[in-house]
Design a protein around this motif. Structure first.
Motif, short mmCIF file in Angstrom:
data_model
loop_
_atom_site.label_atom_id
_atom_site.label_comp_id
_atom_site.label_asym_id
_atom_site.label_seq_id
_atom_site.Cartn_x
_atom_site.Cartn_y
_atom_site.Cartn_z
N UNK A 2 -2.44 63.12 131.77
CA UNK A 2 -2.48 64.53 131.73
C UNK A 2 -2.94 65.11 130.53
N UNK A 3 -2.22 64.53 129.53
CA UNK A 3 -2.55 64.82 128.00
C UNK A 3 -3.90 64.32 127.79
N UNK A 4 -4.32 63.33 128.22
CA UNK A 4 -5.52 62.32 127.76
C UNK A 4 -6.60 63.58 128.02
N UNK A 5 -6.63 64.20 129.22
CA UNK A 5 -7.88 64.67 129.76
C UNK A 5 -8.16 65.94 128.81
N UNK A 6 -7.04 66.68 128.52
CA UNK A 6 -7.16 67.63 127.59
C UNK A 6 -7.70 67.33 126.06
N UNK A 7 -6.93 66.38 125.54
CA UNK A 7 -7.47 65.88 124.18
C UNK A 7 -8.83 65.16 124.17
N UNK A 8 -9.27 64.67 125.18
CA UNK A 8 -10.62 64.10 125.14
C UNK A 8 -11.54 65.32 125.01
N UNK A 173 -11.47 60.62 133.88
CA UNK A 173 -9.91 59.86 133.05
C UNK A 173 -9.25 59.53 134.06
N UNK A 174 -9.79 59.77 135.30
CA UNK A 174 -8.90 59.14 136.69
C UNK A 174 -9.25 57.62 137.17
N UNK A 175 -10.48 57.30 136.80
CA UNK A 175 -10.98 56.02 137.20
C UNK A 175 -10.01 54.74 137.18
N UNK A 176 -9.24 54.58 136.19
CA UNK A 176 -8.67 53.37 135.92
C UNK A 176 -6.90 53.58 136.26
N UNK A 177 -6.60 54.56 136.70
CA UNK A 177 -5.12 54.91 136.86
C UNK A 177 -4.93 55.45 138.50
N UNK A 178 -5.76 55.69 139.04
CA UNK A 178 -5.56 56.10 140.54
C UNK A 178 -6.94 56.10 141.37
N UNK A 194 -14.19 53.60 144.33
CA UNK A 194 -12.78 52.75 144.17
C UNK A 194 -12.46 52.86 142.61
N UNK A 195 -11.16 52.35 142.26
CA UNK A 195 -10.73 52.61 141.17
C UNK A 195 -11.28 51.39 140.24
N UNK A 196 -11.64 51.70 138.90
CA UNK A 196 -12.17 50.71 138.21
C UNK A 196 -10.86 49.60 137.56
N UNK A 197 -11.03 48.57 137.97
CA UNK A 197 -10.09 47.55 137.41
C UNK A 197 -10.58 46.78 135.98
N UNK A 198 -9.59 47.03 135.14
CA UNK A 198 -9.95 46.35 133.82
C UNK A 198 -9.29 44.82 133.87
N UNK A 199 -8.57 44.44 134.58
CA UNK A 199 -8.11 43.11 134.56
C UNK A 199 -7.31 42.74 135.99
N UNK A 200 -7.67 41.57 136.38
CA UNK A 200 -6.84 41.16 137.67
C UNK A 200 -5.47 41.17 137.51
N UNK A 201 -4.81 40.81 136.13
CA UNK A 201 -3.42 41.12 136.20
C UNK A 201 -2.98 42.37 136.20
N UNK A 209 -5.31 50.64 130.51
CA UNK A 209 -5.25 52.02 130.77
C UNK A 209 -4.51 52.77 129.83
N UNK A 210 -3.46 52.31 129.44
CA UNK A 210 -2.52 52.83 128.27
C UNK A 210 -3.32 52.79 127.00
N UNK A 211 -4.03 51.69 126.75
CA UNK A 211 -4.63 52.02 125.45
C UNK A 211 -5.77 52.69 125.28
N UNK A 212 -6.49 53.01 126.55
CA UNK A 212 -7.54 54.08 126.57
C UNK A 212 -6.94 55.52 126.38
#
Length: 331
Positions: A2-8, A173-178, A194-201, A209-212
């Motif tokens: 939520x905060x990331x959308x506004x800050x970007x 901003x929602x592409x990697x979290x939901x 579909x969601x963008x998967x950053x890593x199989x793990x 996602x948190x780093x983004x």
């Protein structure tokens, strides 16, 4: 997120405005307006409060967070996240910023008509719930526009551009979290379905996602520092290094995933908050090199220094956790 959308939206709008020759204060203002509009689409989670009410009244087995998000899926990332809706809503919101008394009434009638049309569209396409959420979206945008008209001297055109950027930047901003938003609502679209998967793990995906999100916060803080002539790294207190101890959590706690991440998110934010609150505030201005000579940097406000220190601590904590999880925990 939520905060990331506004800050970007804030950071990009403010930096672009500065590059186009706006002074620091006006650039920060247009960035703040863009950031406020970028937060408006998530008003659709207001319906999720129904899930919390059901959880409390019925005493079901779901926890509060699960009940909240289960209810939100009914309308979240649909009508309010549409690029089509955004291109209509942005100029409609800007019409509420017209200050000329001879034209303000007509402008607001036109803007209100456009927003009423969006509400009617959502009502026809998806029913009362979608119409209700769209009405909340419209009311929230009008509120942001009204505050912009009262507290800033930004023109309706500037507010329209800020609103359009805020509304259009939000869905990405929602592409990697939901689940991806309905990009072209009410039209069907297969764009990024579909969601963008950053890593199989799943844990490394969450950390990515948190780093983004963290990078977005850094960008916003860097924008504030640039526009107020301060050095962001110089204002990070050494206490931020204490975040390295958070790496040990990777050995003791259940690895977080998108499905179960609350224990990770809340605990790492607590680390940042504690480091930020405990840091000192400089009593004198710092110095920076400028053409071979040292010039003073304006002293930072306590809030800015503590925010930078807190984010620095969270960054150190995230790197420590990721390192331990990747290289030590598997042993």
């Amino acid at each position: 997120m939520f905060v990331g959308h506004a800050l970007l939206a804030f950071a990009v709008a403010a930096l672009v405005a500065e590059r186009r020759g706006w002074n620091g204060r006006r650039a920060l203002l247009v960035g703040a307006v863009a950031g406020a509009f970028a937060a408006v689409p998530d008003i659709d989670v207001a319906y999720a409060l129904v899930g919390l009410a059901d959880w409390r009244l019925l005493g079901g087995s779901l926890g509060a967070p699960a009940a909240f998000w289960d209810a939100s899926r009914a309308v979240h990332r649909s009508a309010t996240h549409s690029l089509v809706v955004g291109v209509v809503a942005a100029p409609a919101f800007a019409l509420f910023v017209v200050r000329d008394s001879s034209r303000a009434r007509i402008a607001r009638l036109v803007g209100g008509g456009l927003l009423a049309g969006l509400v009617a569209l959502a009502l026809v396409v998806d029913g009362p719930l979608s119409g209700f959420v769209m009405a909340l979206f419209a009311a929230s945008g009008v509120l942001v526009a009204a505050v912009a008209a009262r507290r800033t001297s930004l023109s309706p055109a500037a507010v329209a551009l800020a609103a359009l950027w805020g509304l259009w930047s939000h869905p990405w901003g929602d592409l990697v979290t939901g689940s991806p938003p309905e990009w072209l609502y009410p039209l069907e679209s297969s764009l990024l379905a579909s969601r963008v998967v950053l890593h199989a793990d799943p844990t490394l995906h969450l950390l990515g996602a948190f780093a983004i999100e963290l990078a977005t916060i850094w960008l916003a803080l860097a924008a504030v520092c640039r526009l107020t002539d301060r050095s962001p790294l110089a204002l990070v207190d050494r206490r931020a290094g204490a975040g390295v101890a958070y790496g040990l959590v990777a050995l003791a706690a259940t690895p977080p995933t998108l499905a179960v991440s609350y224990h990770f998110v809340f605990s790492i934010l607590v680390v940042g908050a504690l480091c930020g609150v405990s840091c000192g505030v400089p009593s004198t201005t710092a110095l920076r090199a400028d053409g071979g000579r040292s010039v003073p940097i304006p002293a930072a406000s306590p809030l800015l220094e503590r925010a930078l220190t807190a984010v620095g601590a969270v960054t150190v904590a995230l790197l420590a956790y990721a390192t331990v999880y990747t290289f030590v925990a598997p042993l």
